[in-house]
Design a protein around this motif. Sequence first.
Motif, short mmCIF file in Angstrom:
data_model
loop_
_atom_site.label_atom_id
_atom_site.label_comp_id
_atom_site.label_asym_id
_atom_site.label_seq_id
_atom_site.Cartn_x
_atom_site.Cartn_y
_atom_site.Cartn_z
N ILE A 39 0.86 -1.19 0.00
CA ILE A 39 0.00 0.00 0.00
C ILE A 39 0.90 1.24 0.00
O ILE A 39 1.57 1.54 0.98
CB ILE A 39 -0.94 0.02 1.22
CG1 ILE A 39 -1.69 -1.31 1.34
CG2 ILE A 39 -1.90 1.19 1.11
CD1 ILE A 39 -2.54 -1.65 0.14
N ALA A 40 0.89 1.97 -1.09
CA ALA A 40 1.75 3.15 -1.23
C ALA A 40 1.07 4.40 -0.69
O ALA A 40 1.75 5.35 -0.29
CB ALA A 40 2.12 3.36 -2.70
N GLY A 41 -0.27 4.41 -0.66
CA GLY A 41 -0.96 5.58 -0.16
C GLY A 41 -2.47 5.44 -0.27
O GLY A 41 -2.98 4.61 -1.04
N THR A 42 -3.18 6.22 0.52
CA THR A 42 -4.64 6.26 0.47
C THR A 42 -5.10 7.70 0.51
O THR A 42 -4.38 8.59 0.97
CB THR A 42 -5.28 5.49 1.64
OG1 THR A 42 -4.97 6.16 2.87
CG2 THR A 42 -4.76 4.05 1.71
N ALA A 43 -6.31 7.95 0.02
CA ALA A 43 -6.88 9.30 0.05
C ALA A 43 -8.39 9.19 0.15
O ALA A 43 -8.99 8.22 -0.31
CB ALA A 43 -6.48 10.08 -1.20
N ARG A 44 -9.00 10.23 0.74
CA ARG A 44 -10.45 10.21 0.93
C ARG A 44 -11.17 11.22 0.05
O ARG A 44 -12.37 11.42 0.21
CB ARG A 44 -10.77 10.45 2.41
CG ARG A 44 -10.32 9.29 3.30
CD ARG A 44 -10.72 9.49 4.74
NE ARG A 44 -12.16 9.65 4.90
CZ ARG A 44 -12.78 9.87 6.06
NH1 ARG A 44 -12.05 9.94 7.17
NH2 ARG A 44 -14.08 10.01 6.13
N ASN A 45 -10.47 11.86 -0.86
CA ASN A 45 -11.14 12.74 -1.83
C ASN A 45 -10.30 12.79 -3.10
O ASN A 45 -9.12 12.40 -3.11
CB ASN A 45 -11.37 14.14 -1.27
CG ASN A 45 -10.09 14.84 -0.87
OD1 ASN A 45 -9.23 15.12 -1.69
ND2 ASN A 45 -9.94 15.12 0.42
N GLY A 46 -10.89 13.29 -4.17
CA GLY A 46 -10.22 13.32 -5.45
C GLY A 46 -9.03 14.26 -5.49
O GLY A 46 -8.01 13.97 -6.13
N HIS A 47 -9.15 15.40 -4.83
CA HIS A 47 -8.06 16.39 -4.84
C HIS A 47 -6.77 15.80 -4.28
O HIS A 47 -5.70 15.88 -4.90
CB HIS A 47 -8.47 17.62 -4.04
CG HIS A 47 -7.41 18.67 -3.96
ND1 HIS A 47 -7.07 19.45 -5.05
CD2 HIS A 47 -6.59 19.06 -2.94
CE1 HIS A 47 -6.09 20.28 -4.71
NE2 HIS A 47 -5.79 20.06 -3.44
N LEU A 48 -6.87 15.17 -3.10
CA LEU A 48 -5.70 14.55 -2.50
C LEU A 48 -5.29 13.30 -3.28
O LEU A 48 -4.10 12.99 -3.42
CB LEU A 48 -5.98 14.19 -1.04
CG LEU A 48 -4.84 13.54 -0.25
CD1 LEU A 48 -3.60 14.44 -0.25
CD2 LEU A 48 -5.29 13.25 1.18
N GLY A 49 -6.29 12.60 -3.80
CA GLY A 49 -6.00 11.39 -4.56
C GLY A 49 -5.11 11.66 -5.76
O GLY A 49 -4.19 10.88 -6.04
N LYS A 50 -5.35 12.76 -6.47
CA LYS A 50 -4.53 13.09 -7.64
C LYS A 50 -3.07 13.30 -7.24
O LYS A 50 -2.15 12.88 -7.96
CB LYS A 50 -5.08 14.35 -8.32
CG LYS A 50 -6.41 14.11 -9.03
CD LYS A 50 -6.86 15.31 -9.82
CE LYS A 50 -7.33 16.44 -8.91
NZ LYS A 50 -7.88 17.58 -9.69
N LYS A 51 -2.86 13.93 -6.09
CA LYS A 51 -1.49 14.17 -5.62
C LYS A 51 -0.80 12.86 -5.26
O LYS A 51 0.38 12.65 -5.55
CB LYS A 51 -1.51 15.11 -4.41
CG LYS A 51 -1.96 16.53 -4.74
CD LYS A 51 -1.88 17.42 -3.52
CE LYS A 51 -2.29 18.85 -3.86
NZ LYS A 51 -2.20 19.73 -2.67
N ILE A 52 -1.53 11.98 -4.60
CA ILE A 52 -0.95 10.70 -4.17
C ILE A 52 -0.63 9.82 -5.38
O ILE A 52 0.40 9.14 -5.41
CB ILE A 52 -1.89 9.98 -3.19
CG1 ILE A 52 -1.91 10.74 -1.85
CG2 ILE A 52 -1.48 8.53 -2.98
CD1 ILE A 52 -2.83 10.17 -0.82
N ILE A 53 -1.48 9.85 -6.38
CA ILE A 53 -1.21 9.08 -7.60
C ILE A 53 0.05 9.60 -8.28
O ILE A 53 0.93 8.82 -8.67
CB ILE A 53 -2.41 9.17 -8.56
CG1 ILE A 53 -3.60 8.39 -7.99
CG2 ILE A 53 -2.04 8.60 -9.93
CD1 ILE A 53 -4.89 8.61 -8.75
N ALA A 54 0.16 10.92 -8.43
CA ALA A 54 1.34 11.50 -9.09
C ALA A 54 2.62 11.19 -8.32
O ALA A 54 3.67 10.95 -8.91
CB ALA A 54 1.16 13.01 -9.24
N LYS A 55 2.52 11.20 -7.00
CA LYS A 55 3.71 10.97 -6.17
C LYS A 55 4.15 9.51 -6.19
O LYS A 55 5.36 9.22 -6.29
CB LYS A 55 3.42 11.39 -4.72
CG LYS A 55 4.57 11.13 -3.76
CD LYS A 55 4.21 11.53 -2.33
CE LYS A 55 5.34 11.21 -1.36
NZ LYS A 55 4.99 11.59 0.04
N ASN A 56 3.20 8.58 -6.12
CA ASN A 56 3.55 7.17 -5.94
C ASN A 56 3.54 6.34 -7.21
O ASN A 56 4.05 5.22 -7.22
CB ASN A 56 2.59 6.54 -4.92
CG ASN A 56 2.78 7.11 -3.53
OD1 ASN A 56 3.76 6.83 -2.85
ND2 ASN A 56 1.83 7.94 -3.10
#
Length: 256
Positions: free
Chosen positions: A32-49
């Motif tokens: 598990i590289a990361g989790t997010a509870r909304n799209g805004h944060l999710g986009k950042k986590i996807i780009a980072k990981n």
Amino acid sequence: MKRIYNVVIIDDDQASIDNLVACLNSFQMLEIAGTARNGHLGKKIIAKNKPDLLFLDMELTDMSGIDMFNEIKNEIDWSMRVIIYSAHDKYMLQAFREVAFDYLLKPIDPLELETIISRTLEDINSELIPVAPPYIQLRSLSKDHKAFIIATPTNDLQVFHTEDIGYFKYNQERKLWEVYPCNQSPIALRRNTTAEYILKSSPEFVQIHQSCIININYLGTIKEKRCVLYPPFDQANDLIISNIFHKKLLKIFQQF
């Protein structure tokens, strides 16, 4: 050494995230590289990981899962499988049409999850990626190598992969664009070919001047408002950056 596959989960319900994490922990090849509870944060986590697998809930608090994915899909330059993860099957058709490799219903059926993971990893491992020069491999190539169809002034058609193209120059004397492919002489494009057409054909093509478009993957450095490309295009000395494109080019270059 066995490969480890990175996973990102985006779901607005923390209990659902925790449950999915607990289920995925039984798969030793997943991390598990990361989790997010909304799209805004999710986009950042996807780009980072840059995950191999993305579990994406359809109904987020700030946007739909598909809307979130569509906002970043042109920036995804690595191979990623999207598993839509929802309590409803009403989104299934739309999901498969637009983004999904697979579809997982809540509550999670362990056997169904195991099947999906097995199917997903098998697809990843069977993927054949063409061998590219090392200076291109340094910048993660897209899963789908887009084709660029060249129509010459005599209406001949040639097909190149975008990674085979270094840059385009507008020939003022002939009043047409020319493409510079790897280890070949420039090829004239049909006279009605526009810069807009070239730029729309791939996000990797970036305009640096009214008369010049480069493949951003080959950009090695920017020196005194001049682009210096990787071989085999390192001898091109006339790739000058105009002021109106300079700021945008720097921004794009910094993201690669």
